[in-house]
Design an enzyme around this catalytic site. Structure first.
Site, PDB file in Angstrom:
ATOM      1  N   LYS A  35       0.836  -1.198   0.000  1.00 57.77           N
ATOM      2  CA  LYS A  35       0.000   0.000   0.000  1.00 57.77           C
ATOM      3  C   LYS A  35       0.874   1.252   0.000  1.00 57.77           C
ATOM      4  O   LYS A  35       2.074   1.196   0.281  1.00 57.77           O
ATOM      5  CB  LYS A  35      -0.929  -0.002   1.218  1.00 57.77           C
ATOM      6  CG  LYS A  35      -0.230   0.004   2.562  1.00 57.77           C
ATOM      7  CD  LYS A  35      -1.237  -0.066   3.705  1.00 57.77           C
ATOM      8  CE  LYS A  35      -0.534  -0.049   5.055  1.00 57.77           C
ATOM      9  NZ  LYS A  35      -1.490  -0.049   6.176  1.00 57.77           N
ATOM     10  N   TYR A 252      18.292  28.456  11.362  1.00 59.67           N
ATOM     11  CA  TYR A 252      17.123  29.253  11.721  1.00 59.67           C
ATOM     12  C   TYR A 252      16.864  29.215  13.223  1.00 59.67           C
ATOM     13  O   TYR A 252      17.059  28.194  13.883  1.00 59.67           O
ATOM     14  CB  TYR A 252      15.896  28.734  10.981  1.00 59.67           C
ATOM     15  CG  TYR A 252      15.844  29.131   9.524  1.00 59.67           C
ATOM     16  CD1 TYR A 252      15.846  30.473   9.139  1.00 59.67           C
ATOM     17  CD2 TYR A 252      15.770  28.164   8.530  1.00 59.67           C
ATOM     18  CE1 TYR A 252      15.789  30.835   7.809  1.00 59.67           C
ATOM     19  CE2 TYR A 252      15.709  28.520   7.196  1.00 59.67           C
ATOM     20  CZ  TYR A 252      15.722  29.858   6.833  1.00 59.67           C
ATOM     21  OH  TYR A 252      15.671  30.212   5.513  1.00 59.67           O
TER      22      TYR A 252
END
Length: 356
Positions: A35, A252
């Site tokens: 899947k 950051y």
């Protein structure tokens, strides 16, 4: 030149891991679960490695059609079943086996009047509380299915809620009590139960994540004694070097502050490539064959690593983000997620090569 980031898919590893599943459940047949486009690997890429499976299990009709068009002749199981009468016609056309978890699906199959009776897996909700008939209603549901001319063979299935964390006995007892005397194959075991709960193996097992070398629990240590191989490698290169002084910050939000002078390597890989943005400082990474760590926040296109353990590394040095040397489950654990998600989240912009 394109960015140096790339992913490698290893069908031989999938083939090997499938054999491990067979050895763990030697008395059972095996549904190979593919899947989510084979957990992000690409069904077409790993298809040649599935030949030893007894069946292929997946979710989407289009994926079922793809495996049939690739030449798969053995059973194909739709794990969530059908959603419309039109789906029943496709299941009929391509000879699919269909999971049935509610009366509406039974009605859709009957109303569609398939040319050939459709084999089903009748699903019980034995405690997962997601899909399936309640144990007290299961026998009546089976009787309705058996009376329908549109339904052929009926197998019995359920799904475990915590096979990776502890006992499955409480669900097994519910399942066995509710199915006592009902004929048909049984299928209960996901990857965790295939590895760790032999009592639950029954006629068919349904390994998923273990086929791709991942841990069902999300902890690499839990499969340290199981000879699984990584089926996906994500790698890149160092594209920049920074000499950072003690007290300076990296990335950051200035979330990492150097305690001493250090060399930082900038790697061409970020969250837009599928690397987890929330990976903490200290997430393992391999540079030129040496294990080191990430530092600071992951950016959209780059991440930064500590080069202290690998002083000879420089621009162009090879970096493994996950694969054989860096377990995908360790990266996931350091990011508050599981290896399943990282496999499925590999970005489309990352070039993929199938290893030979």
């Amino acid at each position: 030149m394109p960015r140096p980031i790339k992913a490698y898919i290893h069908p031989d590893a999938v083939r090997h891991n499938l054999q491990v599943a067979r050895e763990k459940a030697s008395q059972s047949r095996v549904w190979a679960v593919v899947k989510a486009n084979a957990y992000g690997h690409g069904i077409e890429r790993i298809y040649p490695a599935l030949e030893a499976a007894d069946g292929i299990a997946l979710l989407d009709l289009d994926e079922a059609v793809r495996v049939r068009e690739l030449g798969w002749k053995k059973p194909v199981l739709l794990l969530e079943g059908i959603f419309t009468e039109g789906d029943v016609k496709l299941a009929d056309q391509y000879g699919l086996t269909v999971a049935v978890h509610c009366d509406e699906q039974l009605h859709q199959i009957t109303a569609a009047r398939p040319k050939q009776p459709i084999d089903i897996y009748l699903k019980m909700n034995s405690g997962m509380n997601r899909l399936g008939f309640a144990p007290e209603n299961y026998r009546a549901s089976w009787e309705r299915a058996a009376a329908s001319s549109g339904i052929g063979g009926i197998a019995l299935m359920s799904h475990f809620a915590s096979a990776d964390e502890g006992s499955v006995d409480w669900q097994l007892e519910r399942f066995d009590e509710a199915t006592c005397g009902i004929p048909g194959d049984r299928s209960l075991s996901n990857s965790a139960a295939t590895l760790w709960h032999p009592r639950a193996h029954r006629n068919w097992v349904r390994p998923g994540i273990l086929l791709y070398g991942g841990s069902p629990s999300g902890r690499a240590s839990d499969i340290a004694d199981v000879p699984l191989r990584a089926s996906m490698t994500l790698c890149s290169e160092i594209i920049g070097i920074q000499n950072v002084r003690a007290g300076e910050t990296v990335g950051y939000a200035r979330s990492y502050r150097a305690n001493a002078d250090m060399r930082i390597g900038v790697v061409a890989c970020g969250y837009a490539d599928g690397y987890p943005r929330h990976a903490f400082t200290g997430t393992p990474v391999c540079v030129d064959g040496v294990i080191t760590r990430t530092v600071g926040r992951v950016s959209m296109d780059m991440l930064t690593v500590d080069l202290a353990p690998c002083p000879s590394a420089g621009i162009g040095s090879e970096v493994e983000l996950w694969g054989e040397q860096i377990k995908i489950d360790d990266v996931a654990s350091s990011s508050g997620t599981i290896g399943y998600e990282l496999m499925c989240a590999l970005a489309r912009r990352v070039p993929v090569t199938v290893s030979q």
